[in-house]
Scaffold this motif. Sequence first.
Motif: not given
Length: 628
Positions: A49-50, A56-58, A148-149, A175-177
């Motif tokens: 994310a950096y 698109e991630v939280d 989920r990628k 969900p993500q993860g």
Amino acid sequence: MSTETIEFQAEARQLLQLMIHSIYSTKDVFLRELISNSSDALDKLRLAAYRDKDLEVDTSDLHIALEIDSDARTVTVRDNGIGMSRDEVVDLIGTIAKSGTAEMLAQLRQARETGGSSEEATAELIGQFGVGFYSSFMVADRVELVTRKAGSHTGVRWESTGDATYTVAEAPDAPQGTAVTLHLKPEDADDALHDFANEATVRATVKRYSDFITWPIRMAPASGEGEPETVNSRKALWARAQKDVSDEEYAEFYRHVSHDWREPLETIRLAAEGTFEYQALLFLPSHAPMDLFWRDAKRGVQLYVKRVFIMDDCEALVPEYLRFVKGVVDASDLSLNISREILQQDRQIQLIRKRLVRKVLSTVKTMQEKEPEKYATFWSELGRAVKEGLLSDHENQKAILDICSFSSTHDPEKSTTLRDYLARMPEGQDSIYYATGDSRAALERSPHMEAFRAKGYEVLLLTDPVDEVWVGAVPSFEEKPLASIAAGEVDLGGDEVDDDTKKGFDTLLTWMASALADDVKEVRLSHRLTESAAVLVGDPGDLTPTLEKMYRAMGQEPPTVKRILELNPRHALVTSLRDAHDKRPDDPGLGDTARLLHGMALLAEGGELADPAAFVALLSRQLEKSLG
């Protein structure tokens, strides 16, 4: 995507069977491995994310969640990290790609078949990339994984009972993860300590193995009432005062970063302040890693920047000859965007590397001086790799040589340092003498050793393959030259062949040099032999017989090197050959004797005959003649 059934790779099936039928006491290792996998996934997501602002991630609440359903007997380890795609699930879980796993499995099977204890070997196998996940089957008879990628809009569901196959299906609402749910085996009344449907067991296991994980590990009460509680302390060990960290915490952190089930041999802490700041927590293993000499094995330590994970296996921080060193370096002034390529050129990284190397070498030196038993363990397990630094690290060559130990003729039971060797050198000895070969026994029986034994000179016995190479790169130690007992004209304090002894040999030497011209470049009298009839020696810089074997073992034909044949002028066989040649110079049988002498000298030093069958035929003819 409909549900697809896929077969496990052969090695994966074998490993699963070992886990399913496991009787090992280390069953709680599965939770450590799943939490470690989740921690890695969170590290990777924060870094991704950096680096990619459009991803698109939280990342506002990254964590690991543990969920226990004691009625259904399930345990779920969930994270909201990087996740996996369908192909990654198949590659990482369905296949064991790590080089050498097949060999390790063979060792485990052999240990089981012979009744030996293979628990340590199994524990070492557990935790390697793509393998730790399989430890789930020690406690579960069915495992589900939903993932989920990050950045993807659909997930994947993986499921297996640990038999020959697994299923993969689409999971649209994932969900993500990643969430791994273990359907635990029926409760064993005799093994209550490993009942992971029990909240207290899970809490205690997390505290023991994963307390140092920097991400929050949250656990909801089994009753379903109340808020999830963070059950790990989360403070990085390298950031805590040394007095506040126990040996047990260091040992568990070592297991986390090394995937080695044993305790470390030595823990090393290092910190720097000033122009640039960093902290390091390093470990020396108590046993050589299984992959220590695998060509494609990963090496290096973990790199963090201001507590943000950057990469595993940062090779730029550790030279190859210290590839067994594990641990963490946390730097304060590097960019989070730094790549492996940039690291190789970064000035700060190079300075950190220099200090890490010096600290490791000085730690081993202190161990050598103050804890000889611990040092002996280190050297027997890892010394062969350390000696590679004598070739690659010229800046620290002296420091490396100072911590080396070698077998020698001084004591068959104990190795010696070069400083101890120098302290024992008798007056008149000007060089440090060594011999290289396949084994101590072969070297001790070598004709090259005879004059040194007679003189009482100690000889280093070097039998590691790397010894053949580094001795050519290290000319001296403390201004005393290193000299091979098998090379050149050895100066043994004025012991030369006197003129009276030389008389009558000139004709023989000239004739033998001609008769053996295809094999030797010179035939001369020797002052180094006391018992044997002949010996082969090389000029300085010549390829040794052991190096020739190494070249051939690697599929390369070495250059042809002719050596020097030295004859013992006091040996009955040599004097008889001289007398026979004086009387019958044209006797063809004398040529056979000369070739036998050369072959015997070659065999005595552990060399290989070019044509063994021809040598045997030659020997048979001579024996027939002697029996008349």
